[in-house]
Motif scaffolding. Structure first.
Motif, PDB file in Angstrom:
ATOM      1  N   LEU A  72      41.919  53.296  48.970  1.00 12.53           N
ATOM      2  CA  LEU A  72      42.465  51.444  48.746  1.00 12.53           C
ATOM      3  C   LEU A  72      43.649  51.501  49.513  1.00 12.53           C
ATOM      4  CD1 LEU A  72      42.652  49.039  46.986  1.00 12.53           C
ATOM      5  CD2 LEU A  72      43.891  49.934  44.825  1.00 12.53           C
ATOM      6  N   THR A  79      44.248  46.836  57.216  1.00 13.46           N
ATOM      7  CA  THR A  79      43.751  45.116  56.992  1.00 13.46           C
ATOM      8  C   THR A  79      45.407  44.767  57.738  1.00 13.46           C
ATOM      9  OG1 THR A  79      42.094  45.328  54.699  1.00 13.46           O
ATOM     10  CG2 THR A  79      43.805  43.571  55.317  1.00 13.46           C
ATOM     11  N   PRO A  96      39.077  42.881  54.716  1.00 17.12           N
ATOM     12  CA  PRO A  96      39.131  44.085  54.165  1.00 17.12           C
ATOM     13  C   PRO A  96      38.313  44.782  53.076  1.00 17.12           C
ATOM     14  CG  PRO A  96      40.939  42.334  52.707  1.00 17.12           C
ATOM     15  CD  PRO A  96      39.747  41.576  53.852  1.00 17.12           C
ATOM     16  N   ILE A  97      36.383  44.038  53.389  1.00 17.37           N
ATOM     17  CA  ILE A  97      35.485  44.523  53.317  1.00 17.37           C
ATOM     18  C   ILE A  97      34.713  45.127  53.836  1.00 17.37           C
ATOM     19  CG2 ILE A  97      33.204  43.593  52.226  1.00 17.37           C
ATOM     20  CD1 ILE A  97      33.973  41.956  50.569  1.00 17.37           C
ATOM     21  N   MET A 100      36.655  48.312  54.745  1.00 15.88           N
ATOM     22  CA  MET A 100      36.433  49.314  53.800  1.00 15.88           C
ATOM     23  C   MET A 100      34.450  49.316  53.678  1.00 15.88           C
ATOM     24  SD  MET A 100      36.940  51.087  50.540  1.00 15.88           S
ATOM     25  CE  MET A 100      38.547  50.348  50.188  1.00 15.88           C
ATOM     26  N   LEU A 155      34.701  51.208  43.392  1.00 20.77           N
ATOM     27  CA  LEU A 155      35.432  50.171  44.464  1.00 20.77           C
ATOM     28  C   LEU A 155      35.419  49.023  45.353  1.00 20.77           C
ATOM     29  CD1 LEU A 155      38.943  49.466  45.526  1.00 20.77           C
ATOM     30  CD2 LEU A 155      38.742  51.361  46.825  1.00 20.77           C
ATOM     31  N   LEU A 156      34.359  49.439  45.691  1.00 20.02           N
ATOM     32  CA  LEU A 156      34.120  48.245  47.134  1.00 20.02           C
ATOM     33  C   LEU A 156      33.345  47.084  45.952  1.00 20.02           C
ATOM     34  CD1 LEU A 156      33.319  47.326  49.692  1.00 20.02           C
ATOM     35  CD2 LEU A 156      30.656  48.751  49.950  1.00 20.02           C
ATOM     36  N   MET A 159      35.476  45.359  45.396  1.00 24.34           N
ATOM     37  CA  MET A 159      35.688  43.836  46.049  1.00 24.34           C
ATOM     38  C   MET A 159      34.952  42.780  46.410  1.00 24.34           C
ATOM     39  SD  MET A 159      37.835  46.660  48.853  1.00 24.34           S
ATOM     40  CE  MET A 159      37.739  45.281  49.875  1.00 24.34           C
ATOM     41  N   VAL A 162      36.269  39.895  43.223  1.00 20.33           N
ATOM     42  CA  VAL A 162      37.584  39.966  43.210  1.00 20.33           C
ATOM     43  C   VAL A 162      37.286  38.477  44.731  1.00 20.33           C
ATOM     44  CG1 VAL A 162      39.970  40.145  44.942  1.00 20.33           C
ATOM     45  CG2 VAL A 162      38.363  41.694  43.279  1.00 20.33           C
ATOM     46  N   TYR A 163      36.456  38.710  45.653  1.00 18.06           N
ATOM     47  CA  TYR A 163      36.262  38.145  46.994  1.00 18.06           C
ATOM     48  C   TYR A 163      35.015  37.154  46.873  1.00 18.06           C
ATOM     49  CZ  TYR A 163      39.817  40.809  49.708  1.00 18.06           C
ATOM     50  OH  TYR A 163      41.143  40.904  50.106  1.00 18.06           O
TER      51      TYR A 163
END
Length: 290
Positions: A72, A79, A96-97, A100, A155-156, A159, A162-163
């Motif tokens: 993270l 980024t 960010p993706i 990652m 975590l991915l 994400m 979130v996105y």
């Protein structure tokens, strides 16, 4: 010295030594028997892997969250540097993706190489006392890196939510590229750990290799920004094909550079064969050198 009747009777029941009793002492196991031993000692592999996982997380402040915090923080730094300062663009996914998707396979390789490199030295007491296929130790150490990968993969997934990002349907092919990353890690790990037994200063080179590899791999950037006449040479780094494959599986619209992937597969196979052959050729000396 008088021989009693009891001693005479006891000696008579001991079978004489004949040619049918033979003791064979071998310096090394034949290859066919060695590969069978790897299967026979699978429980030892599972025990060593589970032990390393417990040692990794048992007495830590935040436990398995370390496997999430490190990628993270690295993702945030990459980024900021590439997307905000260098103005590198990502067309098909939030930046960010994109980062990652490159960071997860790279950290799998880096963690596996680091863990495997010191596995024989860390278990020197076991190596010098009993027989088992020594290849089990670096392989079990790599299992810890695989567990870290799956934790960070969560975590991915977070994400994505979130996105509001929907991964490509090709994500079902992700295990193929994960296998390629593990094979590359195992081949390099076998080579490095065997060298580390013989040359103890090798352990000082490993952090440099990991640090350099992070910057020569397309972790923070898409690999298609590399000039076309350099891409095949760039693909000699086997992690280039792995990272590109991860992004191709997850980010819809990403193109997969097939010649680069074939080169990465060929290099991974070469690294795997070299690592196994060198490890096997030096394995018989490990107990003496450690």
């Amino acid at each position: 010295m008088m021989v009693t009747e009891e001693q005479t009777t006891r000696a008579s029941v001991i079978p004489p030594v004949t040619d049918s009793y033979q003791l064979s002492i071998e310096a090394d196991r034949p290859n066919a028997q060695y590969w069978r031993d790897l299967i026979r000692y699978r429980e030892l592999f599972m025990f060593l892997a589970w032990r390393d996982i417990l040692v990794r997380y048992k007495q830590t402040v935040i436990g398995i969250a370390w496997a999430v915090v490190r990628p993270l923080l690295t993702m945030i730094i990459f980024t900021f540097v590439f997307a905000r300062l260098a103005k590198v663009q990502s067309e098909h996914a939030p930046y960010p993706i994109l980062v990652m998707c490159g960071l997860l396979p790279w950290q799998l390789f880096a963690n596996a190489l680091t863990e495997a490199s010191g596995s024989l030295i860390a278990n020197s007491n076991l190596v010098t006392k009993v027989y088992f296929p020594r290849m089990i130790m670096p392989a079990a150490a790599i299992a810890v890196a695989v567990v870290d990968f799956f934790i960070a993969f969560g975590l991915l997934l977070g994400m994505f939510a979130v996105y509001g990002f929907m991964p490509s349907g090709k994500i079902l092919l992700l295990p193929a590229f994960l296998t390629l990353a593990i094979l590359c890690s195992l081949g390099a790990g076998l080579l490095i750990t065997a060298l580390n037994v013989r040359f103890r200063d090798v352990r000082y080179i490993i952090p440099f290799i990991v640090q350099l590899g992070l910057y020569i791999s397309p972790v923070g950037i898409p690999s298609d920004i590399v000039p076309a006449n350099w891409r095949m040479l760039y693909s000699l780094n086997p992690m280039v094909g792995v990272i590109d494959g991860f992004r191709w599986c997850i980010i819809d619209g990403t193109e997969l550079y097939l010649p680069g992937l074939l080169i990465s597969i060929a290099v991974t196979i070469a690294v795997m064969i070299t690592g196994v052959r060198y490890f096997r050729s030096t394995e018989r000396t490990f107990a003496d050198l450690i």
